[in-house]
Scaffold this active site. Structure first.
Site, short mmCIF file in Angstrom:
data_model
loop_
_atom_site.label_atom_id
_atom_site.label_comp_id
_atom_site.label_asym_id
_atom_site.label_seq_id
_atom_site.Cartn_x
_atom_site.Cartn_y
_atom_site.Cartn_z
N LYS A 154 -1.18 -24.94 -6.24
CA LYS A 154 -0.01 -24.90 -7.12
C LYS A 154 1.14 -25.70 -6.51
O LYS A 154 1.77 -26.54 -7.17
CB LYS A 154 0.41 -23.45 -7.36
CG LYS A 154 1.71 -23.27 -8.13
CD LYS A 154 2.06 -21.79 -8.29
CE LYS A 154 3.39 -21.60 -9.00
NZ LYS A 154 3.70 -20.17 -9.24
N ASP A 156 0.82 -1.21 0.00
CA ASP A 156 0.00 0.00 0.00
C ASP A 156 0.86 1.27 0.00
O ASP A 156 0.42 2.33 0.43
CB ASP A 156 -0.95 0.04 1.21
CG ASP A 156 -1.77 -1.23 1.35
OD1 ASP A 156 -2.35 -1.65 0.34
OD2 ASP A 156 -1.80 -1.81 2.45
N HIS A 215 -3.69 -1.05 -6.79
CA HIS A 215 -2.89 0.10 -7.20
C HIS A 215 -3.84 1.20 -7.68
O HIS A 215 -4.65 0.96 -8.58
CB HIS A 215 -1.93 -0.26 -8.33
CG HIS A 215 -1.01 -1.39 -8.00
ND1 HIS A 215 0.10 -1.24 -7.21
CD2 HIS A 215 -1.05 -2.70 -8.33
CE1 HIS A 215 0.71 -2.41 -7.08
NE2 HIS A 215 0.03 -3.30 -7.75
#
EC number: 6.3.4.4
Length: 430
Positions: A140, A13, A41
């Site tokens: 994954k 941030d 963003h």
């Protein structure tokens, strides 16, 4: 052609997107290397505010090609929704945004599981965005995840998807309220719509480097949320530091020219986890309200405190920053006195390293360096570095000296014009 990397230096941030947007005018490619739509963003360009999550911030530059790299995880519905949102604001994205065929897919199933896992943890929950990022990286690592290219072989995709769903149903039982057939049907439609965006990113990056293309890498989250080097387990599920750049994009390490660490002029973090300089008082309230400290992705209020240079130095020891972008200096306007953490102490014994052991961090007291503020003067909307009050410049100089890294950019507001250049950045801009 050398590659430039922009990374969050503390807990995220910090305003990476604005610097990426400013730098993109000098680059051909902007690439995301890790994370998913848990990132946020905000960019203000030409009076228009853009909120990016999975899309690289370089999309604002009409000449820049953008890549979501192999180390990322992609929730396809969110990708298309975000793309539609920026197109409505006038951005042309045709032939300028691509996804690696090796990136892993985030399903609604993962998002539901994310919430259930947080409930399981109870008071020890991580404080995730519940965007399914952690469960996707988990599958994954467990080799049961599904990559983007598999969507184009429907029989095999369906088989692997049903196996994934079956495993979660066995684990959570009736707690998992989920329509497997509905999500499968949606992805059958997405398969053809998504195809034009999918490329072999290894070939793409290799060709770009051979042609001396100028590449800008946009990090997601920040070093203190790195799965290996952050405040584990209160972290994200990917490598958010320089290591993730190399594995997530297959960029040559010999092409790295500069690594810019983005540091906020104070410290914030979202979710649970240790925060040595947190201020649960009027200082924290000032930073939160004046700094508009709530998440772009979740809307959650951020925890706020004084700048912690122990953390920043630890971050530098991993990412090896060549320069710093200090952001949101203007939020300190009006404060009479400023504090910067320069060491920690436990039972009166001082040390200057950042420990891995979170039980030690619970006992830590910050050692502060105190500096005068600049009440009655403003940094907001200054147009050059030497327009800043001397006390503000002293604050920047102290950070630079302590870290041993030049502060080349100083942010004093939300727009492109509110980024002051100094040092190498100022020279390059002439």
């Amino acid at each position: 052609m050398p590659t430039t990397v922009v990374l969050g230096a503390i807990w995220g941030d910090e305003g990476k997107g604005k610097l990426v947007d400013i730098l993109c005018n000098s680059f051909d490619i902007c690439a995301r290397c890790a994370g998913g739509n848990n990132a946020g963003h905000t960019i203000v360009a030409n009076g228009v505010t853009y909120d990016f999550h999975i899309l690289p911030s370089g999309l604002v530059n009409p000449k820049c090609v953008n890549l979501i790299g192999s180390g990322c995880v992609v929730h396809v519905p969110s990708f298309f929704q975000e793309l539609e949102n920026v197109q409505k604001k006038g951005l042309s994205t045709e032939d300028r945004i691509y996804i690696s065929d090796r990136a892993h897919l985030v399903f609604d199933l993962h998002q539901l599981v994310d919430g259930l896992e947080e409930v399981e943890l109870g008071a020890q929950n991580i404080g995730t965005t519940r965007k399914g990022i952690g469960p996707t990286y988990s599958t994954k690592a467990a080799r049961s995840g599904i990559r983007v290219y598999e969507l184009f072989n429907w029989p095999e995709f369906e088989k692997r998807f049903r196996t994934l769903a079956h495993g979660y149903k066995k684990r959570f039982g009736d707690l998992l309220e989920y329509d497997e057939a509905e999500e499968l049907e949606r992805y059958k439609k997405y398969a053809e719509i998504l195809r034009p965006f999918v490329i072999d990113a290894v070939v793409f990056i290799a060709d770009a480097q051979k042609k001396n293309a100028r590449i800008l890498v946009e990090g997601a989250n920040a070093l203190m949320l790195d799965i290996d080097y952050g405040t584990y387990p209160y972290v994200t599920s990917s490598n958010t530091g320089i290591g993730g750049v190399l594995t997530g994009l297959a960029i040559s390490p010999f092409n790295l020219k500069s690594v810019i660490g983005v540091v906020k002029a104070y410290t914030t973090r979202v979710g649970a986890g240790p925060f040595v300089t947190e201020q649960l008082n009027e200082i924290g309230e000032h930073l939160q309200s004046v700094g508009r400290e709530w998440g772009v992705t979740t809307g959650r209020k951020r925890r706020c405190g004084w700048l912690d240079l122990v953390v920043a130095r630890y971050s530098h020891s991993i990412n090896y920053y060549t320069s710093i972008n200090l952001t949101k200096l203007d939020i300190l306007d009006g404060l009479v006195e400023l504090k910067i953490a320069i060491a920690y102490k436990i039972d009166g014994i001082e040390f200057d390293s950042f420990p891995a052991d979170l039980t030690l961090l619970e006992k830590v007291e910050p050692v502060y360096h105190t500096m005068p503020g600049w009440p009655g003067k403003a940094t907001a909307n200054a147009t050059s570095y030497y327009d800043l009050p001397k006390a503000a410049r002293d604050y920047v100089d102290y950070i630079e000296t302590f870290l041993g890294v030049p502060v080349d950019y100083v942010g004093v507001g939300p727009s492109r014009d509110n980024m002051l250049k100094r040092g190498i950045a100022a020279i390059a801009n002439k």
